[in-house]
Design a protein around this motif. Structure first.
Motif, PDB file in Angstrom:
ATOM      1  N   ALA A   1     -17.111 -22.011 -34.896  1.00  0.00           N
ATOM      2  CA  ALA A   1     -16.636 -23.372 -34.665  1.00  0.00           C
ATOM      3  C   ALA A   1     -17.166 -24.236 -35.804  1.00  0.00           C
ATOM      4  O   ALA A   1     -18.376 -24.270 -36.045  1.00  0.00           O
ATOM      5  CB  ALA A   1     -17.140 -23.893 -33.325  1.00  0.00           C
TER       6      ALA A   1
ATOM      7  N   TYR B   1     -17.191 -27.956 -38.225  1.00  0.00           N
ATOM      8  CA  TYR B   1     -16.938 -29.392 -38.325  1.00  0.00           C
ATOM      9  C   TYR B   1     -17.729 -29.930 -39.510  1.00  0.00           C
ATOM     10  O   TYR B   1     -18.965 -29.857 -39.519  1.00  0.00           O
ATOM     11  CB  TYR B   1     -17.340 -30.127 -37.040  1.00  0.00           C
ATOM     12  CG  TYR B   1     -17.161 -31.629 -37.150  1.00  0.00           C
ATOM     13  CD1 TYR B   1     -15.883 -32.187 -37.155  1.00  0.00           C
ATOM     14  CD2 TYR B   1     -18.257 -32.474 -37.266  1.00  0.00           C
ATOM     15  CE1 TYR B   1     -15.717 -33.565 -37.274  1.00  0.00           C
ATOM     16  CE2 TYR B   1     -18.101 -33.844 -37.374  1.00  0.00           C
ATOM     17  CZ  TYR B   1     -16.816 -34.388 -37.386  1.00  0.00           C
ATOM     18  OH  TYR B   1     -16.655 -35.739 -37.509  1.00  0.00           O
TER      19      TYR B   1
ATOM     20  N   ASP C   1     -12.791 -28.573 -35.929  1.00  0.00           N
ATOM     21  CA  ASP C   1     -12.741 -29.669 -34.969  1.00  0.00           C
ATOM     22  C   ASP C   1     -12.493 -31.008 -35.672  1.00  0.00           C
ATOM     23  O   ASP C   1     -13.287 -31.947 -35.563  1.00  0.00           O
ATOM     24  CB  ASP C   1     -14.049 -29.712 -34.178  1.00  0.00           C
ATOM     25  CG  ASP C   1     -13.899 -30.435 -32.845  1.00  0.00           C
ATOM     26  OD1 ASP C   1     -12.764 -30.545 -32.348  1.00  0.00           O
ATOM     27  OD2 ASP C   1     -14.932 -30.863 -32.289  1.00  0.00           O
TER      28      ASP C   1
ATOM     29  N   ASN D   1      -7.810 -28.191 -34.638  1.00  0.00           N
ATOM     30  CA  ASN D   1      -7.676 -29.009 -33.435  1.00  0.00           C
ATOM     31  C   ASN D   1      -6.926 -30.298 -33.748  1.00  0.00           C
ATOM     32  O   ASN D   1      -7.112 -30.892 -34.820  1.00  0.00           O
ATOM     33  CB  ASN D   1      -9.053 -29.354 -32.864  1.00  0.00           C
ATOM     34  CG  ASN D   1      -9.757 -28.146 -32.281  1.00  0.00           C
ATOM     35  OD1 ASN D   1      -9.113 -27.155 -31.937  1.00  0.00           O
ATOM     36  ND2 ASN D   1     -11.069 -28.217 -32.161  1.00  0.00           N
TER      37      ASN D   1
ATOM     38  N   ASN E   1     -10.774 -34.209 -31.957  1.00  0.00           N
ATOM     39  CA  ASN E   1     -12.148 -33.704 -31.868  1.00  0.00           C
ATOM     40  C   ASN E   1     -12.492 -33.431 -30.409  1.00  0.00           C
ATOM     41  O   ASN E   1     -12.389 -34.316 -29.565  1.00  0.00           O
ATOM     42  CB  ASN E   1     -13.114 -34.727 -32.474  1.00  0.00           C
ATOM     43  CG  ASN E   1     -14.530 -34.200 -32.553  1.00  0.00           C
ATOM     44  OD1 ASN E   1     -15.242 -34.196 -31.570  1.00  0.00           O
ATOM     45  ND2 ASN E   1     -14.928 -33.756 -33.730  1.00  0.00           N
TER      46      ASN E   1
ATOM     47  N   ASN F   1     -15.156 -26.458 -28.490  1.00  0.00           N
ATOM     48  CA  ASN F   1     -14.676 -25.825 -29.711  1.00  0.00           C
ATOM     49  C   ASN F   1     -15.109 -24.360 -29.775  1.00  0.00           C
ATOM     50  O   ASN F   1     -14.329 -23.484 -30.172  1.00  0.00           O
ATOM     51  CB  ASN F   1     -15.182 -26.583 -30.938  1.00  0.00           C
ATOM     52  CG  ASN F   1     -14.285 -26.383 -32.148  1.00  0.00           C
ATOM     53  OD1 ASN F   1     -13.076 -26.209 -31.996  1.00  0.00           O
ATOM     54  ND2 ASN F   1     -14.863 -26.393 -33.322  1.00  0.00           N
TER      55      ASN F   1
END
Length: 315
Positions: free
Chosen positions: A2, A4, A32, A57, A60, A66
């Motif tokens: 995952a 970000y 994300d 995605n 968020n 996530n």
């Protein structure tokens, strides 16, 4: 994985995964809504590594959901959870997959790790007596030993990061199905589910480098003092674990006296801390749940916190 806003360290992690002695079948990455170059880096890697599957995605959704989404998109018999800023040992997949293939009782396997700083340089911490896994696990385990971790232990604390884990198909499916029913972090929920099946094991062998940097620290909620937040969090997390156990296994724990007592203790402990109630905290030391929750030193610091904080309401 995952991800970000992971552009700073992502290449180091991807390289370590792609250079495993046992090649991985797929690398599932869910972004994300990053606002940096994270997705550009991943797409660049995809040109030479078609086993990388990238999902974006629309909004968020936070790290818990996530990770659950990423896990749900995996196809293999074993799923390795992965952070965007770590670095894997070249034999991580080989060693952990071999152990799990040879012993089907192991449904989730967590390895130990080494710390590294933001520049990628390893460093060590002094191991405290009676602890292991860089002081994260509150039991001594000899180096390279493989040991089970009980459900009762995970009802009190979370000892292992998700990025240390490999999970089998059964636990993967149960986690995906039940992930939305718990406030626990994804790794704690996985550990709780696996240990309930008597299938969580810890291998005290460092198989990845865990990067420590400013961006991966957990922030204190706005309007709350750090010391109070730290003291409350232990009880809040234990409360979430107990309520999760009752939600997932209601026939077993819904009316269980021990689990209900644990919940009541946490509620009372949170209230005593918020009110800075010295004598209530002192009396709680007679309850064995307090010993599961915090060490002698931490309990003494709770009392000091109650005595030194302004606005003490104890009578």
């Amino acid at each position: 994985m995952a991800v970000y806003n992971g552009e700073k360290y992502l290449k180091d992690q991807l390289d370590s995964i792609l250079n495993q002695t046992t090649p991985v079948d797929e690398i599932v990455i869910v972004d994300d809504k990053s606002t940096d170059a994270t997705t550009d880096i991943i797409r660049e890697y995809q040109l030479k590594n078609p086993q990388i599957r990238l999902f974006l995605n629309d909004k968020n959704i936070g790290y818990r959901e996530n990770f659950r989404k990423a896990v749900s998109l995996c196809h293999g018999e074993l799923t390795f959870l992965c952070d965007q800023d770590d670095r894997w040992d070249p034999k991580k997949v080989e060693i952990m997959s071999r152990i799990m293939e040879n012993d089907k009782a192991i449904k989730v396997l967590a390895s130990s790790f080494q710390f590294m700083d933001s520049y990628g340089s390893p460093y060590a911490v002094k191991l405290r007596r009676g602890m292991s896994n860089n002081n994260m696990y509150l039991k001594p385990v000899r180096v390279n030993d493989l040991v089970p971790v009980s459900f009762e232990e995970f009802c009190s604390h979370n000892y292992f990061q998700g990025c240390s884990m490999a999970i089998n198909l059964q636990i993967r499916n149960e986690f995906v199905e039940n992930g939305s029913h718990s406030r626990l972090p994804h790794d704690w929920l996985i550990a709780l589910i696996a240990s309930h099946e008597k299938g969580f094991y810890f291998l005290n062998q460092p198989l990845f480098f865990y990067r420590i940097h400013a961006s991966n620290t957990i922030g204190v909620p706005k309007g709350q003092k750090k010391e109070e937040w730290v003291r409350l969090k232990f009880a809040e997390d234990m409360l979430d674990a107990a309520r999760t156990a009752q939600a997932l296994w209601p026939q077993e724990y819904g009316q269980d006296l021990g689990m209900n007592h644990r919940i009541r203790f946490c509620i009372d402990h949170i209230d005593a801390l918020k009110k800075r109630s010295f004598f209530k905290l002192l009396a709680q030391n007679l309850d064995p749940v307090y010993g599961e929750l915090k060490s002698y030193r931490a309990r003494a610091m709770d009392l000091l916190f109650a005595m030194t904080s302004k606005g003490t309401t104890d009578v």
